[in-house]
Scaffold this motif. Structure first.
Motif, PDB file in Angstrom:
ATOM      1  N   MET A   1      -7.909  -1.456 -25.422  1.00 15.15           N
ATOM      2  CA  MET A   1      -7.926  -0.110 -25.973  1.00 15.15           C
ATOM      3  C   MET A   1      -7.985  -0.175 -27.507  1.00 15.15           C
ATOM      4  SD  MET A   1      -5.016   2.845 -25.642  1.00 15.15           S
ATOM      5  CE  MET A   1      -4.621   2.457 -23.956  1.00 15.15           C
ATOM      6  N   PHE A   2      -8.972   0.485 -28.092  1.00 17.93           N
ATOM      7  CA  PHE A   2      -9.109   0.611 -29.545  1.00 17.93           C
ATOM      8  C   PHE A   2      -9.346  -0.729 -30.273  1.00 17.93           C
ATOM      9  CE2 PHE A   2      -6.043   4.074 -28.440  1.00 17.93           C
ATOM     10  CZ  PHE A   2      -6.951   5.104 -28.521  1.00 17.93           C
ATOM     11  N   GLU A   3      -9.825  -1.767 -29.559  1.00 14.10           N
ATOM     12  CA  GLU A   3     -10.009  -3.059 -30.211  1.00 14.10           C
ATOM     13  C   GLU A   3     -10.958  -2.958 -31.407  1.00 14.10           C
ATOM     14  OE1 GLU A   3      -9.923  -2.675 -26.976  1.00 14.10           O
ATOM     15  OE2 GLU A   3      -8.841  -4.317 -26.010  1.00 14.10           O
ATOM     16  N   THR A   4     -12.073  -2.229 -31.248  1.00 15.29           N
ATOM     17  CA  THR A   4     -13.054  -2.110 -32.330  1.00 15.29           C
ATOM     18  C   THR A   4     -12.433  -1.450 -33.553  1.00 15.29           C
ATOM     19  OG1 THR A   4     -14.859  -1.919 -30.727  1.00 15.29           O
ATOM     20  CG2 THR A   4     -15.306  -1.146 -32.962  1.00 15.29           C
ATOM     21  N   LEU A   5     -11.731  -0.363 -33.325  1.00 16.18           N
ATOM     22  CA  LEU A   5     -11.120   0.382 -34.428  1.00 16.18           C
ATOM     23  C   LEU A   5      -9.992  -0.416 -35.073  1.00 16.18           C
ATOM     24  CD1 LEU A   5     -11.130   2.974 -36.024  1.00 16.18           C
ATOM     25  CD2 LEU A   5      -9.754   4.048 -34.246  1.00 16.18           C
ATOM     26  N   GLN A   6      -9.174  -1.066 -34.263  1.00 19.33           N
ATOM     27  CA  GLN A   6      -8.073  -1.870 -34.791  1.00 19.33           C
ATOM     28  C   GLN A   6      -8.573  -2.972 -35.701  1.00 19.33           C
ATOM     29  OE1 GLN A   6      -5.600  -3.473 -31.725  1.00 19.33           O
ATOM     30  NE2 GLN A   6      -4.528  -1.564 -31.332  1.00 19.33           N
ATOM     31  N   ASP A 219     -14.014  11.100 -19.049  1.00 24.71           N
ATOM     32  CA  ASP A 219     -14.092   9.638 -19.112  1.00 24.71           C
ATOM     33  C   ASP A 219     -14.267   9.233 -20.576  1.00 24.71           C
ATOM     34  OD1 ASP A 219     -14.740   6.967 -19.021  1.00 24.71           O
ATOM     35  OD2 ASP A 219     -16.292   7.169 -17.491  1.00 24.71           O
ATOM     36  N   SER A 220     -13.269   8.560 -21.141  1.00 23.05           N
ATOM     37  CA  SER A 220     -13.326   8.191 -22.556  1.00 23.05           C
ATOM     38  C   SER A 220     -14.450   7.200 -22.856  1.00 23.05           C
ATOM     39  CB  SER A 220     -11.991   7.581 -22.993  1.00 23.05           C
ATOM     40  OG  SER A 220     -11.745   6.368 -22.309  1.00 23.05           O
ATOM     41  N   MET A 221     -14.898   6.462 -21.829  1.00 29.49           N
ATOM     42  CA  MET A 221     -15.943   5.454 -22.044  1.00 29.49           C
ATOM     43  C   MET A 221     -17.303   6.080 -22.316  1.00 29.49           C
ATOM     44  SD  MET A 221     -14.863   2.564 -19.229  1.00 29.49           S
ATOM     45  CE  MET A 221     -16.103   1.410 -19.785  1.00 29.49           C
ATOM     46  N   THR A 222     -17.449   7.387 -22.072  1.00 29.06           N
ATOM     47  CA  THR A 222     -18.736   8.047 -22.374  1.00 29.06           C
ATOM     48  C   THR A 222     -18.845   8.425 -23.849  1.00 29.06           C
ATOM     49  OG1 THR A 222     -17.834  10.212 -21.757  1.00 29.06           O
ATOM     50  CG2 THR A 222     -18.952   8.957 -20.038  1.00 29.06           C
ATOM     51  N   GLY A 223     -17.816   8.134 -24.634  1.00 32.06           N
ATOM     52  CA  GLY A 223     -17.891   8.345 -26.078  1.00 32.06           C
ATOM     53  C   GLY A 223     -18.056   9.804 -26.455  1.00 32.06           C
ATOM     54  N   ASP A 248      -8.186   2.077 -20.726  1.00 31.71           N
ATOM     55  CA  ASP A 248      -8.064   0.625 -20.667  1.00 31.71           C
ATOM     56  C   ASP A 248      -9.408  -0.066 -20.784  1.00 31.71           C
ATOM     57  OD1 ASP A 248      -8.584   1.893 -18.175  1.00 31.71           O
ATOM     58  OD2 ASP A 248      -8.238  -0.007 -17.138  1.00 31.71           O
ATOM     59  N   GLY A 249     -10.504   0.635 -20.471  1.00 37.76           N
ATOM     60  CA  GLY A 249     -11.828   0.026 -20.548  1.00 37.76           C
ATOM     61  C   GLY A 249     -12.602   0.419 -21.789  1.00 37.76           C
ATOM     62  N   ASP A 250     -12.022   1.297 -22.640  1.00 39.37           N
ATOM     63  CA  ASP A 250     -12.725   1.783 -23.825  1.00 39.37           C
ATOM     64  C   ASP A 250     -12.235   1.043 -25.053  1.00 39.37           C
ATOM     65  OD1 ASP A 250     -14.182   3.195 -25.646  1.00 39.37           O
ATOM     66  OD2 ASP A 250     -12.912   4.977 -25.611  1.00 39.37           O
ATOM     67  N   GLN A 251     -13.047   0.120 -25.566  1.00 41.53           N
ATOM     68  CA  GLN A 251     -12.650  -0.665 -26.721  1.00 41.53           C
ATOM     69  C   GLN A 251     -12.817   0.112 -28.028  1.00 41.53           C
ATOM     70  OE1 GLN A 251     -14.726  -4.421 -26.687  1.00 41.53           O
ATOM     71  NE2 GLN A 251     -13.330  -5.253 -25.164  1.00 41.53           N
ATOM     72  N   ARG A 252     -13.572   1.203 -27.991  1.00 44.82           N
ATOM     73  CA  ARG A 252     -13.837   1.925 -29.241  1.00 44.82           C
ATOM     74  C   ARG A 252     -12.828   3.051 -29.465  1.00 44.82           C
ATOM     75  NH1 ARG A 252     -19.976   3.439 -28.208  1.00 44.82           N
ATOM     76  NH2 ARG A 252     -18.965   4.139 -26.295  1.00 44.82           N
ATOM     77  N   LEU A 343       1.683  -6.480 -17.628  1.00 41.63           N
ATOM     78  CA  LEU A 343       2.394  -7.041 -18.777  1.00 41.63           C
ATOM     79  C   LEU A 343       1.546  -7.038 -20.041  1.00 41.63           C
ATOM     80  CD1 LEU A 343       4.238 -10.055 -17.111  1.00 41.63           C
ATOM     81  CD2 LEU A 343       5.119  -7.799 -17.642  1.00 41.63           C
ATOM     82  N   GLY A 344       0.228  -7.260 -19.894  1.00 40.64           N
ATOM     83  CA  GLY A 344      -0.642  -7.261 -21.072  1.00 40.64           C
ATOM     84  C   GLY A 344      -0.611  -5.922 -21.791  1.00 40.64           C
ATOM     85  N   LYS A 345      -0.569  -4.820 -21.026  1.00 41.66           N
ATOM     86  CA  LYS A 345      -0.528  -3.490 -21.635  1.00 41.66           C
ATOM     87  C   LYS A 345       0.838  -3.220 -22.247  1.00 41.66           C
ATOM     88  CE  LYS A 345      -4.019  -1.580 -18.548  1.00 41.66           C
ATOM     89  NZ  LYS A 345      -4.305  -0.633 -17.461  1.00 41.66           N
ATOM     90  N   LEU A 346       1.884  -3.733 -21.607  1.00 46.81           N
ATOM     91  CA  LEU A 346       3.217  -3.537 -22.168  1.00 46.81           C
ATOM     92  C   LEU A 346       3.349  -4.236 -23.511  1.00 46.81           C
ATOM     93  CD1 LEU A 346       5.596  -3.984 -19.092  1.00 46.81           C
ATOM     94  CD2 LEU A 346       4.824  -1.872 -20.149  1.00 46.81           C
ATOM     95  N   MET A 347       2.748  -5.431 -23.632  1.00 45.78           N
ATOM     96  CA  MET A 347       2.828  -6.170 -24.890  1.00 45.78           C
ATOM     97  C   MET A 347       2.193  -5.387 -26.034  1.00 45.78           C
ATOM     98  SD  MET A 347       2.087 -10.090 -23.708  1.00 45.78           S
ATOM     99  CE  MET A 347       2.002 -10.687 -25.392  1.00 45.78           C
TER     100      MET A 347
END
Length: 493
Positions: A1-6, A219-223, A248-252, A343-347
């Motif tokens: 989630m938000f990897e590109t923006l982060q 759907d957030s993945m449709t931008g 969870d599937g939208d990196q942007r 657990l990955g999301k909790l981290m």
């Protein structure tokens, strides 16, 4: 989630941190990188333009440039403007003695699953929900809602032979009253795209049923298409809120930042995964914190309050106060934590753990947790209470029962001893002291994430400064030289 923006925002802040002195020139360079990060994350151009005007106006002020910590002030400005962009939001669902909620959206947006997630959330808050399967376009949607209703123990009204969705809704509302339900959730039909037939059907349901809340599931993945559809639905139905799915599937993540600013409709909830419990109230402050890679402790606390067995947690707390922390408590604690979600999301919700996640890469935390629980389950009650008695033959037996190698049993015992030391050191401490201790552990792991946690040594209670350590080192060297001279004199005699 938000990897590109982060990544884009963190790159901009690192660029500014590396400057010997911040000037208006290099501050503009950093702000340009912030702007690029937002555009690459698929945030609406008009929203980016407005956002950057506010940030630039504040960031280029004399207060920031002359500050002792200008990059921290810039980070605070960006955080506050992100909060202003997405908020304010009231996530409470105000319902009377009998409430009606209507869900609408395009086909494939996750509307049916969201209906069940929302019903589960309302049930957790003491309501008695009933779901109405009014998506007559897709028989599979009706069957899916019935299955989900069985999973969460919520009744579903469905009529596979019906042709009129308005009649189904009215019959479902009567069924809810007969069953003593106090809120209905209506899963309406969707289309692959917005058309007049769909809007007319939804408007008819809205007119005849008079729902208390009308939520759009997108759907957030449709931008930016998600933003455009939200605007079109709001023009036709006057939405009370938006539920964003598949975060969870939208990196942007650009749609999350754009919806409120473009449509004026607040985001009410976020769907962060396929699991039925993965629906969370939208919190602008927590979301801004996550976007900047600072975690969201408030969401973690909310999940713990909702999902964990409070009596079990109280018993574990009491055992810790008495200095007890066995492998059984350790296993139960891990299983409790697993109920909060992957657990990955909790981290990602814990401050400082995002970077550790990157180092871990493709490590499967869920699989490792199951393996650890399997090893502990293969032990006898006596071995769980006192792992020091586990010798070579016991280790082989435990490993065979858990389907692992004997050395993995030894590694678990060593790791447990370290964790038990940490847990016992936290027992009896106040919240502030616990948070400080956890932060110190996180910093140690961040410095070298590949190094296993080791048993904590008892401290002297005093931390020396660098000058004090240098002075003590000189004293030790002086004492060593004195001893060598004394030995030479004794040999000479």
């Amino acid at each position: 989630m938000f990897e590109t923006l982060q990544k884009g925002l963190q790159q901009a802040f690192r660029h500014l941190t590396g400057q010997a002195k911040l000037t208006e020139s290099n501050m503009r360079e950093g702000l340009q990188m912030v702007r690029r990060a937002l555009l690459e994350a698929d945030v609406s151009y008009d929203v980016v333009k407005q956002f950057m005007e506010h940030v630039t106006q504040r960031a280029l002020g004399q207060e920031v440039l002359s500050s002792l910590r200008p990059t921290e002030m810039l980070l605070q400005i960006v955080y506050q403007e992100l909060v202003n962009l997405m908020g304010p939001v009231d996530t409470s669902i105000r319902l009377g003695s009998f409430g009606k909620i209507m869900l609408c959206g395009l086909q494939g947006s996750g509307k049916t699953t969201t209906c069940a997630k929302l019903a589960r959330l309302l049930k957790k808050h003491g309501r008695r929900p009933l779901m109405i399967a009014a998506d007559l376009q897709r028989p599979a949607a009706i069957e899916q809602l019935i299955v989900l209703g069985q999973q969460i123990d919520v009744p579903v009204y469905a009529d596979m032979q019906a042709k009129d969705p308005v009649a189904v809704c009215q019959a479902g509302i009567q069924e809810a009253r007969d069953r003593d339900a106090d809120v209905v959730l209506i899963d309406t039909a969707g289309r692959l795209h917005i058309d007049q037939e769909l809007m007319k059907q939804l408007q008819e349901i809205d007119l005849r049923v008079q729902p208390d809340h009308c939520f759009l599931v997108v759907d957030s993945m449709t931008g930016q298409d998600a933003v455009n559809s939200a605007k079109a639905f709001n023009d036709a139905l006057e939405l009370n809120g938006v539920i964003m799915t598949k975060l969870d599937g939208d990196q942007r993540g650009g749609a999350v930042l754009s919806v409120k600013a473009v449509t004026g409709v607040p985001i009410k909830f976020l769907g962060t995964g396929e699991h039925i419990q993965e629906l969370e109230p939208f919190n602008p402050e927590g979301m801004a914190s996550r976007i900047l890679g600072m975690g969201d402790m408030m969401e973690l606390i909310r999940r713990a309050q909702m999902e964990l067995d409070r009596e079990k947690m109280r018993q574990q707390e009491e055992a810790l106060r008495q200095g007890k922390f066995t492998l059984e408590e350790f296993r139960d604690l891990m299983r409790q934590t697993q109920r909060l979600g992957p657990l990955g999301k909790l981290m990602s919700l814990v401050p400082g753990m995002g970077a550790l996640q990157e180092v871990m890469g493709d490590a499967d935390a869920e699989r490792d947790l199951r393996r650890v629980c399997g090893i502990i389950d293969s032990m006898t009650p006596e071995e769980r209470r006192n792992p020091k008695i586990i010798n070579q033959s016991r280790r082989r037996r435990i490993a065979a029962g858990a389907g692992v190698k004997p050395h993995e049993v030894s590694e678990l015992v060593k790791q447990f001893e370290a964790i038990a030391s940490v847990m016992q050191s936290l027992a009896g401490k106040g919240l502030r002291e616990r948070m400080r201790a956890v932060q110190e552990i996180q910093q140690t792991m961040m410095a070298d994430p590949t190094r296993p946690l080791v048993r904590q040594k008892k401290g002297t209670g005093k931390r020396l400064t660098s000058k004090e350590r240098a002075r003590l080192r000189k004293l030790r060297e002086k004492e060593a030289r004195r001893r060598r001279r004394l030995q030479k004199r004794q040999k000479g005699k």
